[in-house]
Design an enzyme around this catalytic site. Structure first.
Site, PDB file in Angstrom:
ATOM      1  N   ARG A 116      -6.541  -7.463 -10.311  1.00  0.00           N
ATOM      2  CA  ARG A 116      -7.272  -8.695 -10.609  1.00  0.00           C
ATOM      3  C   ARG A 116      -8.694  -8.330 -11.014  1.00  0.00           C
ATOM      4  O   ARG A 116      -9.090  -7.166 -10.971  1.00  0.00           O
ATOM      5  CB  ARG A 116      -7.317  -9.586  -9.368  1.00  0.00           C
ATOM      6  CG  ARG A 116      -7.877  -8.850  -8.146  1.00  0.00           C
ATOM      7  CD  ARG A 116      -8.120  -9.758  -6.966  1.00  0.00           C
ATOM      8  NE  ARG A 116      -8.384  -9.032  -5.732  1.00  0.00           N
ATOM      9  CZ  ARG A 116      -9.526  -8.437  -5.406  1.00  0.00           C
ATOM     10  NH1 ARG A 116     -10.549  -8.464  -6.247  1.00  0.00           N
ATOM     11  NH2 ARG A 116      -9.668  -7.806  -4.249  1.00  0.00           N
TER      12      ARG A 116
ATOM     13  N   LYS B  93       0.810  -1.216   0.000  1.00  0.00           N
ATOM     14  CA  LYS B  93       0.000   0.000   0.000  1.00  0.00           C
ATOM     15  C   LYS B  93       0.843   1.266   0.000  1.00  0.00           C
ATOM     16  O   LYS B  93       0.449   2.281  -0.574  1.00  0.00           O
ATOM     17  CB  LYS B  93      -0.947  -0.007   1.204  1.00  0.00           C
ATOM     18  CG  LYS B  93      -1.921  -1.188   1.231  1.00  0.00           C
ATOM     19  CD  LYS B  93      -2.828  -1.204   0.010  1.00  0.00           C
ATOM     20  CE  LYS B  93      -3.903  -2.275   0.102  1.00  0.00           C
ATOM     21  NZ  LYS B  93      -3.391  -3.644   0.043  1.00  0.00           N
TER      22      LYS B  93
ATOM     23  N   HIS C 200     -17.216   5.223  -1.539  1.00  0.00           N
ATOM     24  CA  HIS C 200     -16.158   4.358  -2.079  1.00  0.00           C
ATOM     25  C   HIS C 200     -16.437   4.195  -3.569  1.00  0.00           C
ATOM     26  O   HIS C 200     -17.408   3.539  -3.964  1.00  0.00           O
ATOM     27  CB  HIS C 200     -16.188   3.009  -1.364  1.00  0.00           C
ATOM     28  CG  HIS C 200     -15.060   2.103  -1.740  1.00  0.00           C
ATOM     29  ND1 HIS C 200     -14.407   1.316  -0.825  1.00  0.00           N
ATOM     30  CD2 HIS C 200     -14.453   1.848  -2.927  1.00  0.00           C
ATOM     31  CE1 HIS C 200     -13.463   0.614  -1.426  1.00  0.00           C
ATOM     32  NE2 HIS C 200     -13.483   0.923  -2.712  1.00  0.00           N
TER      33      HIS C 200
ATOM     34  N   GLU D  81      -3.105   7.913   7.078  1.00  0.00           N
ATOM     35  CA  GLU D  81      -3.841   8.691   6.100  1.00  0.00           C
ATOM     36  C   GLU D  81      -4.848   9.568   6.821  1.00  0.00           C
ATOM     37  O   GLU D  81      -5.309   9.243   7.921  1.00  0.00           O
ATOM     38  CB  GLU D  81      -4.618   7.783   5.134  1.00  0.00           C
ATOM     39  CG  GLU D  81      -3.792   7.128   4.071  1.00  0.00           C
ATOM     40  CD  GLU D  81      -4.637   6.337   3.094  1.00  0.00           C
ATOM     41  OE1 GLU D  81      -4.072   5.915   2.083  1.00  0.00           O
ATOM     42  OE2 GLU D  81      -5.841   6.121   3.350  1.00  0.00           O
ATOM     43  N   LYS D  82      -5.227  10.656   6.186  1.00  0.00           N
ATOM     44  CA  LYS D  82      -6.310  11.477   6.694  1.00  0.00           C
ATOM     45  C   LYS D  82      -7.599  10.670   6.682  1.00  0.00           C
ATOM     46  O   LYS D  82      -7.903   9.990   5.707  1.00  0.00           O
ATOM     47  CB  LYS D  82      -6.471  12.724   5.812  1.00  0.00           C
ATOM     48  CG  LYS D  82      -7.637  13.627   6.184  1.00  0.00           C
ATOM     49  CD  LYS D  82      -7.438  14.302   7.527  1.00  0.00           C
ATOM     50  CE  LYS D  82      -8.607  15.250   7.847  1.00  0.00           C
ATOM     51  NZ  LYS D  82      -8.491  15.776   9.220  1.00  0.00           N
TER      52      LYS D  82
END
Length: 453
Positions: A291, A116, A208, A200-201
């Site tokens: 994927r 990530k 999403h 992360e903020k």
């Protein structure tokens, strides 16, 4: 084109791969664990090989067994589906070393996007907007506090090797940060064998949004619209729709072209999904899945493409057979993930299906590998199948979904069908007024209290 594809997966995605291969005239090999001997894709494949006992580590994650199955059957390609080994760069490398094609992106791209932190660095370099956060992994609490103060609380602590919501904790204030770091690291180590985390903020009411892309590894790439996956429980998607009711055409075109341009620069090969949080008109990259996605059918419904067929063609060396200008997205599609779980408590409900009647009619599709008399084993995920509906408008799709859910019968086990029957009648869902926290708030506020336990 390939002569024979080994399907390194199970359930509905294994059956989906088999159908795509057959439509291309390619022979298929089904591999299965001992408890999956009666699976639908095993019955329909040209050949089948048992690769081990029920535990996934001894069967579907058993690389030597998969290689042996290829050697025994003469398979010249493997399609990994989703989950299991689909995003395992080492597996893709091993296949390459054995002259077996991996139907997916290069090991390098899998590795970059599987980390990530590295994925975020790469996204920034490719011009993809990212959530404000740490440049890399956080080594100690002092560094974490400095970064958190810089981006502002609340912050999200995330596992660098994470996925599925594991190794993810929110620190709303400075006082919460140390505990969130410890908890996220512990969970990440247990789940992934890697306790690296980054910050992360934290966005309060985002949606999403994910962009489906296809690239051929030859510098050509297209985007195929977005999917709204905001209805989630414990970071697991429950219902998806396309197009998103939250975006306008300018926004979807802008973010789609950013993603397609990035994949052209990367020379990405195959199907992939670039995922974002969206809030107040801004997109923030969170990860890329290298994927096919569980929710790919809704994109197929509005585009007319078969994404599995495209994956196979690209992996065989063919260039994309169309350009962005050739793609026309029409109508609206929604997918519900029907799981073998109690609809209120979400307690797993494996067992024998005594009666099974899927819905039908215009604009209705069911992707499932179960059948009447089939026993859902307790060893794997609880997905019974996916109900997908299409309509010319969102309202038509919602009404069609309501009708299809009322027709869908699965007896002998608990399923989440009652949850979806409830959701489709909810005014917020009908209005498209939801974010990633909506479903958990709905459940916490008694949205399913009328369902007996």
């Amino acid at each position: 084109m390939f002569e024979k594809i080994l399907i390194a997966n199970r359930g509905e995605i294994a059956l989906r791969i088999l159908r795509a291969a057959k439509e291309l005239g390619i022979a298929t090999v089904a591999v299965h664990s001992t408890v999956d001997a009666d699976a639908m894709h095993v019955k329909l494949a040209d050949e089948s090989v048992c690769i081990g006992p029920a535990p996934a580590k001894d069967s579907y994650l058993n690389i030597p067994a998969l290689l042996a199955a290829c050697e025994i059957t003469g398979a010249d390609a493997i399609h990994p589906g989703y989950g299991f080994l689909s995003e395992n760069a080492k597996f893709a490398e091993i296949l390459h070393d054995h002259d077996i094609a991996f139907i997916g992106p290069s090991p390098e791209h899998i590795r970059i996007m599987g980390d990530k932190i590295e994925a975020k660095r790469t996204a920034r370099a490719l011009g993809i907007p990212c959530v404000p956060g740490s440049e890399g992994g956080i080594t100690d609490d002092e560094e974490a506090m400095r970064v958190a103060n810089g981006i502002g609380f609340p912050v999200l602590v995330k596992a660098a090797a994470g996925g599925g919501g594991r190794g993810m904790k929110v620190a709303r204030t400075a006082a919460d940060l140390s505990d969130a770091l410890t908890s996220a690291r512990t969970e990440a180590k247990a789940a992934f064998g890697d306790d690296a985390v980054y910050l992360e903020k934290f966005l309060d009411t985002p949606r999403h949004i994910e962009i489906q892309i296809l690239g051929d590894g030859q510098g050509n790439a297209v985007h195929i619209g977005e999917r709204d996956c905001s209805l989630q429980r414990r970071h697991q998607k429950v219902l998806e729709e396309t197009p998103s009711p939250a975006l306008n055409q300018d926004e979807r075109s802008r973010i789609g072209e950013i993603c397609a341009a990035a994949m052209r620069k990367l020379r990405y090969s195959g199907a992939g999904t670039i995922e974002f949080l969206y809030e107040d008109g801004e997109f923030y990259f969170i990860e890329m899945n290298t994927r096919i996605q569980v929710e790919h059918p809704i994109t197929e419904m509005i585009s007319g493409l078969d994404l599995l067929v495209e994956q196979i063609k690209i992996a065989s060396g063919a260039p994309l057979g169309f350009t962005q200008a050739d793609l026309e997205l029409r109508g609206h599609a929604i997918e519900c993930r029907i799981n073998a779980e109690h609809p209120a408590t979400f307690r797993p409900s494996p067992g024998k299906i005594l009666y099974y009647h899927p819905p039908g009619g215009v604009g209705v599709r069911v992707d499932s590998a179960v059948y009447q008399g089939y026993t859902i084993p307790p060893n794997y995920d609880s997905l019974v199948g996916k109900l997908i509906v299409y309509g010319r408008t969102r309202n038509e799709a919602l009404m069609r979904l309501r009708r299809a859910l009322d027709e869908f019968i699965v007896d002998g086990i608990d399923t989440t069908l009652p949850l979806f029957r409830n959701l489709v009648r909810n005014s917020d869902i009908q209005d498209g007024a939801y974010d990633i926290h909506w479903l958990e708030a709905f459940l916490a506020n008694g949205g399913m209290d009328d369902v007996s336990s």
